[in-house]
Design an enzyme around this catalytic site. Structure first.
Site, PDB file in Angstrom:
ATOM      1  CB  VAL A 417      45.745  45.813  -3.737  1.00 15.99           C
ATOM      2  CG1 VAL A 417      45.243  46.713  -2.617  1.00 15.99           C
ATOM      3  CG2 VAL A 417      44.586  45.126  -4.425  1.00 15.99           C
ATOM      4  CB  ALA A 418      50.911  46.636  -2.618  1.00 18.00           C
ATOM      5  CD  GLU A 422      46.043  51.275  -1.190  1.00 20.18           C
ATOM      6  OE1 GLU A 422      47.074  51.968  -1.068  1.00 20.18           O
ATOM      7  OE2 GLU A 422      46.056  50.043  -1.289  1.00 20.18           O
ATOM      8  CG  ASP A 464      36.349  94.841 -21.011  1.00 21.61           C
ATOM      9  OD1 ASP A 464      36.879  95.284 -22.039  1.00 21.61           O
ATOM     10  OD2 ASP A 464      35.247  95.196 -20.592  1.00 21.61           O
TER      11      ASP A 464
END
Length: 716
Positions: A417-418, A422, A464
């Site tokens: 998780v670290a 996040e 164009d």
């Protein structure tokens, strides 16, 4: 029904009124109604442009909204009353004697499946109608005779479809709308925010945290993920609403003949077999086979990219596989009528039209991943591999050193998780959301967050030329008359830097007069407020004459046209024969300089006719090449005067023409394009011009705009 055109000037307003085109009765009612009010100073109604100009006394208040309300009352009252007009006064009306009823703008009687009183079905109803519609047959309509096409759809060249037949065809084939992607639902937009790999990793980490008892970690991770999704959802949902709201602003109409009645209906109610009435400025609502065409020209640039209007015919063609741009007896949905008039039988509607097929193919295409998506996915994959490897090593080392299984599992999960950043998804989403907001302030709508980053990754832009770099509107910039070169600046003719009055120069005035006579553009309105309708080339000639003080309509009234011969593949010039007086005929001719020069025996200078010799021809040819090398479209003008017994233009031409001069026209470059290209270059973006013009023309425009950053100019 009443649309504001100009209301910014105090005491002066101009409105576009639906159903006013060619409606003398509506014109009279508007003039009569508005003139009753003392604060109205003058009312000018133009049935050719469908506009109303009102001057009012502004000292006692701004009456602009009151004028609009009065116009709306007149139109609504007229809609409840049938309007009568002769067939001869209605371009495209069925041929015959007597009167024909004309209904102003309205919607078709609601089909049986539409709730009574609701002229506009709901979006869900329209989707259901499209889903239940039958496929339309594709046949080589351009190779079929006019009567065969009429018979195929059970319609008539005089009466058109009946209301009942149109209703049945509407049920069978559905509304005449282009296919569109189903708008994303709120839930789909919300869940799309969780598709990136970093967010997925955070979600997996939160689930594992809950499973191992780390509720606090799971709550924090969940809050980050939901916040990120909420920002993305809110931004994309706002843009989606704006985009779908824009679709309701434009609701094109179409003029059709049903049951012998000329009727203006919503374009989505046109069905195969409908008889379309084509007039200058009208929108072609469906692919259709022409059955009548009188000097009809269509701007098909939206479909083919060709800037010049196409002259239409009604004869059947022989080759089934002829290219779309060469099917001169067909008109296509999304194109515009620039001149003349005609009748056409609708043979394809909705997704079965040519533009509908293009939109279907575009809808089926799937855009590639954006650079940001690829980078985020690459980063996510790296995080997965590195995190799994490190956490696995830590877990095994811990077990080998005697730590408990559950303890090492929690430690490894905490480490995983670290390792996941996040804040990265939230920072990226917030940054992109701010980008969308900023672009929205510049009137640019972006559906997906990732598309903002894609715009920032652009390295080359292809532009164009016709209609994008240029205005797709020709204007005269040079002339050659009386053996002299003249420049045209802002509508004024200059010789050696001095502005000249054409009425003091016989050679220039003759060139202007002949350019106006050998011309099909229509002029309406009054001095200072003229409206010119026709091809861009002929409009440029008429506009120059108007700005020089020539009364075009009066000139044409004095020289009424007797015969007109259009330009063709075998004859690169257009000619008109006019009644000059009872005993003489005037032939005016314009076209390719080399072809016109070969027909001329004399030239004119200071009003005197000079016999053509090799030296004079060399001068004219050199001037033509010089003007062409300056990216100009060059037309030559000549004339002849003969006795009234000779009417055939070829016979007059064989006697020899008088060379008058050359006119050089340019497609005006849009204001600000040069500065914009400079901005692209400073941002490190290459620019490429795409055009079908000849190389000298393309290079001249490219150099003018500084399209190249280096020595070479890229032109496709």
């Amino acid at each position: 029904m009443v649309q504001a055109v100009h209301t910014s000037v105090t005491g002066r307003v101009r409105y576009k009124v639906a159903g006013l085109y060619r409606s003398e009765q509506l014109k009279q009612q508007i003039e009569q109604n508005l003139s009753q009010h003392t604060w109205v100073l003058s009312v000018s109604v133009n049935t050719l442009t469908g506009s109303v100009l009102v001057l009012f006394d502004a000292e006692n208040g701004d009456h602009a909204s009151e004028v609009a309300s009065l116009l709306l009352d007149v139109v609504e009252r007229t809609n409840r009353e049938p309007v009568r007009g002769t067939e001869d006064s209605l371009p495209g009306a069925p041929q015959g004697k007597g009167q024909v009823a004309v209904r102003p703008v309205r919607t078709m009687v609601p089909p049986p499946h539409t709730p009574a009183g609701k002229d506009v079905p709901s979006l869900r109803t329209i989707r259901k109608e499209v889903a239940n519609a039958e496929d339309q047959r594709e046949e080589p309509w351009h190779c079929m005779g006019k009567n065969d096409v009429l018979q195929r759809w059970g319609t008539s060249a005089k009466e058109g479809l009946s209301e009942d037949a149109a209703r049945l065809l509407y049920i069978q084939y559905g509304p005449n709308i282009l296919p569109e992607s189903v708008p994303r639902s709120g839930w789909s937009m919300f869940f799309d925010q969780f598709k990136s790999l970093p967010v997925a990793l955070l979600g997996v980490a939160a689930v594992i945290s809950v499973a191992t008892g780390g509720f606090a970690d799971a709550v924090v991770i969940g809050a980050v993920v939901v916040t990120n999704a909420s920002i993305g959802y809110y931004t994309e949902n706002q843009t989606e609403k704006i985009i779908h709201g824009l679709k309701s602003l434009v609701q094109p109409t179409s003029t059709v003949i049903r049951g012998g009645v000329i009727t203006v209906i919503d374009a989505k109610e046109v069905v195969p077999g409908d008889l379309l009435v084509l007039r200058p400025g009208s929108y072609v609502a469906a692919d259709a086979r022409l059955i009548e065409a009188k000097y009809l020209s269509i701007d098909e640039s939206a479909l083919t990219g060709e800037s010049m209007p196409v002259m239409k015919i009604t004869d059947a063609l022989q080759e089934p596989d002829i290219p779309l741009a060469d099917r001169t007896n067909m008109v296509y949905m999304g194109t515009l009528v620039t001149g003349g008039q005609g009748l056409a039988v609708a043979v394809a509607t909705g997704r079965f039209t040519e533009v509908g097929k293009i939109q279907t193919m575009v809808g089926d295409a799937r855009p590639p991943d954006t650079p940001l998506e690829r980078q985020m996915d690459h980063l996510g994959v790296q995080l997965v591999y590195v995190t799994c490897a490190v956490c696995g090593i830590v877990f095994i080392v811990g077990l080998l050193r005697g730590y408990g299984f559950l303890q090492m599992l929690k430690t490894s999960i905490a480490l995983a998780v670290a390792a996941v950043p996040e804040g990265l998804p939230t920072v990226a989403t917030t940054t992109l959301a701010l980008g969308i907001k900023r672009m929205r302030g510049m009137s640019v709508l972006i559906r997906h967050l990732d598309a903002v980053e894609t715009l920032g990754s652009v390295e080359t832009i292809c532009l164009d030329k016709t209609g994008t770099i240029t205005m797709n509107r020709m204007s005269v910039v040079q002339m050659h008359a009386g053996m002299r070169r003249l420049d045209v600046v802002d509508g004024t003719i200059r010789l050696d830097g001095r502005t000249i009055n054409p009425y003091t120069n016989e050679d220039v005035l003759r060139l202007l007069h002949l350019s106006v006579l050998c011309n099909e553009s229509m002029v309406s309105g009054q001095e200072g407020d003229y409206v010119v309708e026709g091809s861009s080339t002929e409009n440029a000639l008429v506009n120059l004459a108007l700005s020089s003080g020539v009364d075009v309509n009066s000139l044409r009234a004095q020289h009424t046209i007797v015969k007109l011969n259009h330009r063709s593949e075998e004859r690169h010039y257009m000619s008109t024969v006019h009644r000059s007086n009872d005993r003489q005929r005037l032939l005016a001719l314009k076209g390719s300089p080399s072809d016109v020069l070969s027909l001329c025996k004399w030239s004119v200078k200071d009003g005197r006719h000079l016999e053509q010799d090799d030296n004079a021809r060399a001068v004219f040819e050199e001037d033509n090449e010089r003007m062409a090398g300056e990216a100009l479209r060059v037309l030559a003008v000549a004339y002849a005067v003969t006795n009234g017994d000779i009417l055939h233009s070829d016979e007059i031409i064989r006697q020899g023409l008088v060379w008058v001069g050359l006119v050089g026209m340019a497609d005006v470059v849009r204001s600000g394009v040069k500065d914009l290209i400079g901005t692209f270059h400073r941002a490190g973006i290459d620019t490429v011009m795409i055009t079908g013009d000849q190389s000298p023309t393309a290079y001249a425009i490219g150099k003018e705009l500084n399209l190249s950053k280096g020595e070479d100019l890229e032109i496709l």
